[in-house]
Design an enzyme around this catalytic site. Structure first.
Site, PDB file in Angstrom:
ATOM      1  N   SER A   1      64.337  60.648  49.840  1.00  0.00           N
ATOM      2  CA  SER A   1      64.087  59.345  50.416  1.00  0.00           C
ATOM      3  C   SER A   1      62.627  59.102  50.784  1.00  0.00           C
ATOM      4  CB  SER A   1      64.955  59.160  51.670  1.00  0.00           C
ATOM      5  OG  SER A   1      64.609  60.087  52.687  1.00  0.00           O
TER       6      SER A   1
ATOM      7  N   SER B   1      64.776  65.223  50.788  1.00  0.00           N
ATOM      8  CA  SER B   1      64.025  63.976  50.693  1.00  0.00           C
ATOM      9  C   SER B   1      62.516  64.134  50.671  1.00  0.00           C
ATOM     10  CB  SER B   1      64.419  63.038  51.829  1.00  0.00           C
ATOM     11  OG  SER B   1      65.715  62.540  51.631  1.00  0.00           O
TER      12      SER B   1
ATOM     13  N   LYS C   1      56.115  57.255  56.624  1.00  0.00           N
ATOM     14  CA  LYS C   1      57.357  56.843  55.973  1.00  0.00           C
ATOM     15  C   LYS C   1      58.060  55.781  56.817  1.00  0.00           C
ATOM     16  CE  LYS C   1      61.706  58.943  54.318  1.00  0.00           C
ATOM     17  NZ  LYS C   1      62.437  60.226  54.174  1.00  0.00           N
TER      18      LYS C   1
END
Length: 467
Positions: free
Chosen positions: A156, A180, A81
């Site tokens: 996210s 997230s 990520k």
């Protein structure tokens, strides 16, 4: 190599690479070809590291040929990520304010994935500074839900979940400060686990009162367990990381879960949930009775206090970004700007008073879980909607409060309890729905066993989005 190989579980890939049945180089090429062909439609990647992946795959193949000792993820593709470091590669954080920043070292989770033999495909997209559950950022634009173009993929860990659903590799590193990992897993129809706080080290330790967890997003429960095996454990630079004996999270996934005491809360006593989500979640919860569990619908007394606490801390912990506003406000996410401004100006006294309320709230949660083995809830209140909005069109508008449709997520960040989003069905429009499974502190293996039991009863990984 065909598209089917791109959907083979990591557990199977690792074994077939080990025996020489699959070449790591050919596997990497197959996945990279799929990404090159389809990511223009999805936009999962902030930065694709194709050359690095092929170099790592060649090294992995050479190690197999030599007969070297192989790690648990040897030759298996993974992604990182773009809130976390991959040495020598961009660290964009979804923000124009960070454009051009390059990481000078690996995050611990990245280093452990490399040490386990994984092949790094690239950095996946995230909203600006990971602030929201909406799959867009000023730096990289909109990430589209693989199940329906033009809809929210969640955040996210946006690109991680979209990539998992789209067949862009089997394993994806996510992180979760208020849902997230679980929110994008729900929207994209994949499995995501927020482990117990401290299971996977996070360096530097985030200054947000211990809510940001690192964990896996994958298409199968066993793949998530394999990821945990490779990345869990204490780290000297993360004083909050858990010490103690290592757990084999793959062991016991087939074990019977009969006689577990399971609480089911469709709304935590306060949350709005759309019927198209509530119905498949309730059906999924009832399945646990057929597994021999005792399931009881409950209204947790601590639930209704969550929204005020959650919103206070979410906004206050974004307020340190305020110095960016003078130069960058017109190039930042407007919702983030509104959230920052909402969080500014609270006194230290107000923060300490609310933190006392939070700690009492968390204690009540742990006392509640002492009475139950697991808690089941919806993962998210809504199905995917257009990412140019903060909330669906049929919900009241707000300049920044996306949390209203994510009331089931942040309580378990504040408490540090393990929580997973498990695909449990689809809406009438064909959009994925997730069931959340929450466990006691440290009971990640039990959450995984329950999820694996549900997966065997209602498998999902064979269903691919129509890309």
């Amino acid at each position: 190599m065909n598209a089917d190989l791109c959907f083979v579980p990591a557990t199977e890939l690792a074994e077939r690479i080990r025996t020489g049945d699959i070449s790591p180089v050919e596997l990497a090429r197959a996945v990279l070809e799929r990404i090159e062909r389809l990511d223009g439609r999805v936009n999962a990647f902030a930065h694709l590291t194709a050359d690095l992946a092929l170099d790592m795959a060649k090294a992995a193949e050479d190690a197999v040929i030599r007969g070297d000792e192989l790690g648990p993820l040897h030759g298996v593709p993974v992604t990182i990520k773009d809130l976390h470091q991959l040495a020598g590669h961009p660290l964009g954080l979804g923000s124009l304010t960070q454009a051009g920043l390059v990481a000078d070292a690996d995050a611990p989770v990245t280093a452990r994935l490399k040490a386990a033999g994984a092949v790094i495909l690239g950095k996946t997209n995230t909203p600006e500074f990971g602030w929201t559950g909406i799959s867009r950022s000023p730096l990289t634009g909109v990430t589209h839900n693989p199940w329906q173009h033009g809809l929210n993929a969640g955040g996210s860990s946006t690109g991680a979940a979209a990539g998992a659903a789209a067949g862009f590799g089997p394993l994806h590193q996510g992180s979760d400060g208020a849902g997230s990992i679980r929110m994008p897993s729900h929207f994209c129809g994949v499995f995501g686990l927020k482990p117990t706080w401290g299971t996977i080290p996070h360096v530097p330790v985030r200054n947000n009162d211990n809510v940001s967890h690192i964990g896996p997003i994958a298409r199968t429960v066993a793949d998530a367990a394999l990821f945990l095996n490779a990345t869990a454990g204490a780290h000297p630079f993360d004083h909050t990381s858990l010490t103690g004996p290592r757990t084999d999270f793959l062991a016991g996934l087939d074990a019977d879960i009969h006689d577990l005491r399971i609480a089911f809360s469709p709304d935590l006593g306060h949350a709005r949930v759309d019927p198209e989500v509530a119905d498949p979640v309730r059906s999924a919860a009832s399945d646990f009775e057929s597994f021999g569990c005792h399931v009881e619908e409950v209204v947790p007394e601590w639930g209704p206090e969550g929204p005020e606490i959650g919103r206070f801390f979410w906004a206050v912990h974004e307020a340190p970004l305020a110095p960016l506003l003078d130069e960058w406000e017109d190039r930042m996410d407007a919702g983030l700007v509104a959230c920052i401004r909402h969080g500014m100006g609270h006194s230290a006294d107000a923060y300490i008073a609310m933190r006392a309320r939070k700690l009492a709230y968390v204690e009540r949660m742990h006392r509640f879980m002492a009475e139950w083995d697991l808690l089941l809830t919806p993962a998210v209140s809504v199905a995917a909607f257009p990412p140019d909005r903060i909330e669906p069109a049929h919900w009241p508008e707000h300049p920044w409060d996306w949390i209203r449709w994510a009331e089931f997520s942040y309580p378990f960040n504040m408490s540090g309890l393990p929580a997973a989003s498990v695909p449990c069905g689809f809406t009438p429009d064909g959009l994925p729905v997730g069931l959340q499974i929450v466990g006691r502190r440290g009971a990640d293996a039990e959450v995984l066993r329950a999820a694996a039991t549900f997966e065997r009863a209602r498998p999902w990984a064979h269903r691919w989005p129509p890309l």
